[in-house]
Write a protein that holds these residues in place. Structure first.
Motif, short mmCIF file in Angstrom:
data_model
loop_
_atom_site.label_atom_id
_atom_site.label_comp_id
_atom_site.label_asym_id
_atom_site.label_seq_id
_atom_site.Cartn_x
_atom_site.Cartn_y
_atom_site.Cartn_z
N ALA A 2 0.79 -1.31 -0.06
CA ALA A 2 -0.07 0.07 -0.07
C ALA A 2 0.83 1.41 -0.10
O ALA A 2 1.92 1.21 0.48
CB ALA A 2 -0.90 0.01 1.18
N LEU A 3 0.22 2.29 -0.53
CA LEU A 3 1.16 3.60 -0.76
C LEU A 3 1.55 3.98 0.59
O LEU A 3 2.68 4.35 0.76
CB LEU A 3 0.21 4.55 -1.21
N ARG A 4 0.69 3.94 1.71
CA ARG A 4 1.22 4.55 2.71
C ARG A 4 2.31 3.66 3.50
O ARG A 4 3.21 4.43 4.03
CB ARG A 4 0.07 4.76 3.97
N GLU A 5 2.63 2.68 3.23
CA GLU A 5 3.52 1.66 3.50
C GLU A 5 4.99 2.11 3.05
O GLU A 5 5.84 2.11 3.54
CB GLU A 5 3.30 0.28 3.56
N ARG A 6 4.69 2.13 1.68
CA ARG A 6 5.74 2.63 0.82
C ARG A 6 6.14 4.16 1.27
O ARG A 6 7.55 4.11 1.47
CB ARG A 6 5.46 2.89 -0.57
N LEU A 148 5.32 7.21 -6.42
CA LEU A 148 4.12 7.03 -6.48
C LEU A 148 3.33 8.05 -7.50
O LEU A 148 2.37 7.84 -8.04
CB LEU A 148 3.45 7.24 -5.03
N ARG A 179 3.77 13.80 5.33
CA ARG A 179 2.67 12.96 5.89
C ARG A 179 2.01 13.99 6.88
O ARG A 179 1.91 13.63 8.07
CB ARG A 179 3.39 11.99 6.75
N GLN A 206 -6.16 11.15 -3.77
CA GLN A 206 -5.88 9.74 -3.67
C GLN A 206 -4.68 10.01 -2.76
O GLN A 206 -4.59 9.13 -1.61
CB GLN A 206 -5.02 9.54 -4.79
N VAL A 207 -3.82 10.88 -2.46
CA VAL A 207 -2.73 11.04 -1.57
C VAL A 207 -3.41 11.36 -0.32
O VAL A 207 -2.95 10.70 0.88
CB VAL A 207 -1.86 12.22 -2.08
N ASP A 209 -6.35 10.15 0.76
CA ASP A 209 -6.77 8.90 1.24
C ASP A 209 -5.54 7.93 1.88
O ASP A 209 -5.82 7.29 2.71
CB ASP A 209 -7.48 8.13 -0.01
N GLU A 210 -4.69 7.83 1.02
CA GLU A 210 -3.38 7.05 1.36
C GLU A 210 -2.90 7.36 2.66
O GLU A 210 -2.39 6.62 3.47
CB GLU A 210 -2.49 7.02 0.34
N ILE A 211 -2.70 8.45 2.98
CA ILE A 211 -1.97 8.80 4.10
C ILE A 211 -2.98 9.11 5.27
O ILE A 211 -2.50 9.50 6.47
CB ILE A 211 -0.78 10.05 3.80
#
Ligand SMILES: Nc1ncnc2c1ncn2[C@@H]1O[C@H](COP(=O)(O)OP(=O)(O)OP(=O)(O)O)[C@@H](O)[C@H]1O
Length: 253
Positions: A2-6, A148, A179, A206-207, A209-211
């Protein structure tokens, strides 16, 4: 992955060193009867009048109204860039002032604000290096953000070599890498063509949502507002979040 993990390089549970508020569900910003008047006497301009509103952690808000209605002033108050002349603004879910290093909100303006002498990668690293992020971590997070946003091929370019849409995506990558829990954007797409504007808005959503950040965009563009889930109408400095305008169906992308 997932993006936030990356971006975080670890599971999302402890993603906010220095912030100390993982998973806080308190409002990230709140205005109570906020007003902002510029000038005095006959020359006084009431830019925002008696605004009461709350930004919750998962909100996607468009502040919408015509030119001069007070959108930017309200957004700048939410960002801590302007001090209200009446009422109170607070940021309970940030744990501090949004201009403070540890609690800093992510800001995106109309014109991309990149340092001209630094490469794309260095621009993304800079805010992290100015706080207390280790340089190796800053590089890792900057590279993940570039990846990303599909900007990796531009990492060694200077800002002058970028298109407007690319530059705005670099600004968003910089926000992503930092972040924040609150992203505030003031007419972020007004210098872009219609398709690029839609793309940049989708990237912002999207950003966020991901963070797990709240997103607030000031815009006069209904097609941008329709891409978010809440519209706060502003007219003549008066905000009425309770009367959110209906979103149009079938908005072109
Ligand atoms: N620094 C300032 N000094 C004096 N008046 C100001 C200042 N900033 C904003 N205003 C006035 O406050 C009102 C609201 O301005 P604001 O920029 O918040 O509106 P806006 O809806 O964001 O407009 P636009 O879409 O054109 O950017 C306007 O009448 C503007 O002229």
């Amino acid at each position: 992955m997932a993006l936030r993990e990356r971006i975080n390089g670890r599971d999302v549970g402890d993603t906010r060193p220095g912030l100390g508020l993982p998973g806080s569900d308190e409002a990230v910003a709140r205005c109570v009867e906020v007003g902002r008047t510029y000038g005095t006497g006959d020359r006084a301009v009431v830019a925002v009048y008696d605004a009461t509103c709350t930004v919750e952690p998962a909100d996607r808000v468009a502040i919408m109204g015509p030119s001069g209605s007070g959108k930017s002033t309200l957004l700048h108050i939410l960002a801590g860039l302007e001090t209200p002349t009446a009422g109170q603004v607070s940021w309970p879910g940030l744990g501090g002032h949004p201009r403070d290093g540890a609690h800093r909100a992510g800001l995106v303006f109309q014109a991309p604000t990149l340092v001209p002498s630094l490469t794309v990668l260095e621009n993304i690293e800079l805010p992290m290096l100015l706080t207390d992020t280790r340089s190796a971590d800053a590089r890792e997070r900057a590279r993940a953000a570039l990846d990303l946003l599909e900007l990796d091929g531009l990492r060694n370019d200077l800002p002058q070599e970028l298109s407007g849409g690319q530059a705005q995506r670099v600004v968003i990558a910089r926000v992503l890498a930092a972040r924040p829990r609150l992203i505030l954007a003031d007419e972020p797409t007004s210098q872009l063509d219609r398709n690029t504007a839609a793309h940049v808005t989708d990237v912002l959503v999207q950003v966020s949502d991901e963070i797990g950040a709240a997103l607030v965009i000031a815009t006069h563009d209904e097609t941008i507002g329709a891409r978010l889930n809440t519209v706060w109408p502003v007219r003549d400095g008066r905000l009425n979040p309770a009367s959110s305008a209906p979103l149009r169906d079938g908005v072109d992308s």
